[in-house]
Design a protein around this motif. Sequence first.
Motif, PDB file in Angstrom:
ATOM      1  N   PRO A 264       0.837  -1.205   0.000  1.00 42.48           N
ATOM      2  CA  PRO A 264       0.000   0.000   0.000  1.00 42.48           C
ATOM      3  C   PRO A 264       0.868   1.250   0.000  1.00 42.48           C
ATOM      4  O   PRO A 264       1.916   1.283   0.635  1.00 42.48           O
ATOM      5  CB  PRO A 264      -0.799  -0.123   1.315  1.00 42.48           C
ATOM      6  N   ARG A 266       2.176   5.039   0.926  1.00 44.00           N
ATOM      7  CA  ARG A 266       2.265   5.820   2.161  1.00 44.00           C
ATOM      8  C   ARG A 266       2.263   4.942   3.404  1.00 44.00           C
ATOM      9  O   ARG A 266       1.774   5.329   4.452  1.00 44.00           O
ATOM     10  CB  ARG A 266       1.132   6.851   2.229  1.00 44.00           C
ATOM     11  N   GLN A 267       2.798   3.721   3.264  1.00 43.25           N
ATOM     12  CA  GLN A 267       2.937   2.829   4.412  1.00 43.25           C
ATOM     13  C   GLN A 267       4.430   2.593   4.634  1.00 43.25           C
ATOM     14  O   GLN A 267       5.047   1.757   3.978  1.00 43.25           O
ATOM     15  CB  GLN A 267       2.225   1.496   4.169  1.00 43.25           C
ATOM     16  N   GLU A 270       8.675  -1.052   8.341  1.00 39.46           N
ATOM     17  CA  GLU A 270       8.669  -1.143   9.798  1.00 39.46           C
ATOM     18  C   GLU A 270      10.087  -1.334  10.332  1.00 39.46           C
ATOM     19  O   GLU A 270      10.747  -2.324  10.006  1.00 39.46           O
ATOM     20  CB  GLU A 270       7.790  -2.303  10.251  1.00 39.46           C
ATOM     21  N   PRO A 329       0.032  -5.211   9.238  1.00 43.25           N
ATOM     22  CA  PRO A 329       0.908  -4.088   8.867  1.00 43.25           C
ATOM     23  C   PRO A 329       0.429  -2.788   9.487  1.00 43.25           C
ATOM     24  O   PRO A 329      -0.741  -2.634   9.844  1.00 43.25           O
ATOM     25  CB  PRO A 329       0.805  -4.048   7.334  1.00 43.25           C
ATOM     26  N   THR A 330       1.356  -1.857   9.628  1.00 45.01           N
ATOM     27  CA  THR A 330       0.997  -0.547  10.165  1.00 45.01           C
ATOM     28  C   THR A 330       0.090   0.189   9.187  1.00 45.01           C
ATOM     29  O   THR A 330       0.124  -0.048   7.978  1.00 45.01           O
ATOM     30  CB  THR A 330       2.251   0.298  10.413  1.00 45.01           C
ATOM     31  N   ALA A 331      -0.722   1.074   9.715  1.00 44.04           N
ATOM     32  CA  ALA A 331      -1.663   1.824   8.882  1.00 44.04           C
ATOM     33  C   ALA A 331      -0.915   2.837   8.025  1.00 44.04           C
ATOM     34  O   ALA A 331       0.068   3.424   8.468  1.00 44.04           O
ATOM     35  CB  ALA A 331      -2.680   2.527   9.765  1.00 44.04           C
ATOM     36  N   PRO A 332      -1.357   3.052   6.791  1.00 43.53           N
ATOM     37  CA  PRO A 332      -0.716   4.073   5.957  1.00 43.53           C
ATOM     38  C   PRO A 332      -0.833   5.463   6.583  1.00 43.53           C
ATOM     39  O   PRO A 332      -1.777   5.757   7.314  1.00 43.53           O
ATOM     40  CB  PRO A 332      -1.495   3.995   4.634  1.00 43.53           C
ATOM     41  N   ARG A 333       0.148   6.325   6.295  1.00 46.05           N
ATOM     42  CA  ARG A 333       0.109   7.697   6.788  1.00 46.05           C
ATOM     43  C   ARG A 333      -0.913   8.498   5.992  1.00 46.05           C
ATOM     44  O   ARG A 333      -0.972   8.390   4.765  1.00 46.05           O
ATOM     45  CB  ARG A 333       1.474   8.365   6.631  1.00 46.05           C
ATOM     46  N   HIS A 548       6.637   5.066  -0.327  1.00 46.25           N
ATOM     47  CA  HIS A 548       6.044   4.978   1.000  1.00 46.25           C
ATOM     48  C   HIS A 548       6.175   6.266   1.809  1.00 46.25           C
ATOM     49  O   HIS A 548       5.495   6.405   2.825  1.00 46.25           O
ATOM     50  CB  HIS A 548       6.683   3.824   1.776  1.00 46.25           C
TER      51      HIS A 548
END
Length: 647
Positions: A264, A266-267, A270, A329-333, A548
Amino acid sequence: MTDPVLDIRDLGVAFTTRSRTVAALRDLSCRIGPAEVLGLVGESGSGKSTVALAIMGALGPGGRVTAGSIRFQGREILGLPERALRSIRGRGIAMVGQEPMSALNPTMRIGAQLAEVPMLHGAPRAQALALARQALAEVDLPDPDRMLASWPHQLSGGQLQRIAIAMALLARPALLILDEPTTALDVTVEAGIVDLLKRLGRRHGMAALFISHNLGLVAGICDRLSVLYAGEVVESGPVAAMFHRPRHPYTNALLRALPRLDGPPRQPPEPLPGSQPLADDRPAGCSFAPRCAHARPGLCDHQPVPLTVTGDSALRCLRPLDRADTPAPTAPRPPPAPGRVVLRVEDLVKHHGGMANPAVAGVSFDARAGETLAIVGESGCGKSTLARMVMGLDGATGGRILLDGQDIQHLPVERRPAAAISALQMVFQNPSDTLNPARTVGAQVMRAVELFHPPQGRAERLASLFEQVRLSPALARRKPAQLSGGQRQRIGIARALAAEPRILVADEPVSALDTGVQAAVVALLLDLQRQRGATLIFISHDLALVRHLADRVMVMYRGLVMEIGPTEAVLAPPFHPYTQALLAAVPVPDPTVPRPRVPAAFGPEIPGGCPFQAGCPMREGRCASLPPLVTVAPGHLIRCHRTPGGG
């Protein structure tokens, strides 16, 4: 089963200084069969290069093998006298390192250096030169006669790396060791080197040991993979299984830290928590336990963990992962709200003496408060020259640089007002080049604090800067050589932040760092930008990473802007052909995905017209004239005749 070309069993290596002996490798085992490529991955300090040096018998005066066996083509090579090892090096085992200039003599022409290899094995000079010319053609270098007559300093990094590979292949070795062979190269050059190595491996049936921290590259070239952490193999197996179902938490963490084009937007990747332990400070039990969210106290930190071998895979973990253990996964910014224009560059031009064409040829762009603008392109496209002009480190030949509406183009950095210097700060690619090796890093950051802050509270400000970049203030007493590459880069960021800048120019700040450290530095820059509302100008050649973190992307080639626009628009059709070449060169971290053939990007220059025409697969007659920069969508501009309205 076919006998292995290389068979390492239970290898231990230690290095001795005046005061102590440190174990660098412990119980390392691996095998490489004929025509097989084994990947060796891990962060800096994990022991990857030590494995290569042990195989070559080149550990140096402080290094020694403490245990185990290294057998090459069935013959034990540990303990062989130097004369016997020389007969194996080159013809039996050859090595290509990260920096090709370290393998080349700057005072000798390329032809003479290449010819030395067959001459050492008895070939007469005329035959040796013919073999050298053939080797250059084999590694896809154009105009071999010109290359043979060239000095090393006259060639690019990609050309030098191909010459180093040609030198290694001249003796037709059975085993080729490649130690980070593409780290310092552009993404398109890197892709070409990897494709070359795959073709040569198939053609000659060589076994190869490919050492890297780039898992995307490993996926495209290796058959099997071994992951090193703190001098131990923690997981190994077929490359497809390792990428699709990693069992060790460290392997999984490396994969999650890797920027991907297919993820995705803008993600951010990590970062790995913490850092790898020093060789003389390994924890009890599993070395990775202090950084592992999956570790169990009383189990993983109790006693050394054995390596369990199952079929063609091996694992050193008491709590292996399954699919259910993989975190989301972390949320997109979220995209930032558009801010006011804080920096405007208008028709900036830079001519270097002796060059027919300008290094920067009429570049224009705006940078807004709180946004991240990425500038991408290969070495030589003008990215760093543009950054140096913006910073006042290099004078422009023409054009304007407006900071908050004030023209500062004509002011070198030493003549700029303090407010302008404070507003614009830079993070350089190699912090070692900008840090004084004789002074502590704390003193060097404090110097920046003294320039921009009153005497009261300077010590507290220094400690705060170290904490902002997630470094212990205790490290302030150390010198640059006592820090890791990631720590030195954070010191460079802390020094830039001392001025409390509103615009931070980061010139390739993570290209030489490990995947995990790279993710941590990127996360740090984004956190600081969000906290301060600052503008980040991020210069890179890595479009996977840019995807990203950037809000807008500007693509440069030979000093010109070829494409500029929102990230999602630039990295989706319609592409400029050069943008498409950069995207095709990005390594895909999945061995089951076929790698597209990478078109030639940085082709020979053709006077006049589109600068990319020599390398463009869609070249046509009208490319002989320079196309204008045309708007194809709101905020998205492309310089190409094939673009509607482009000519």
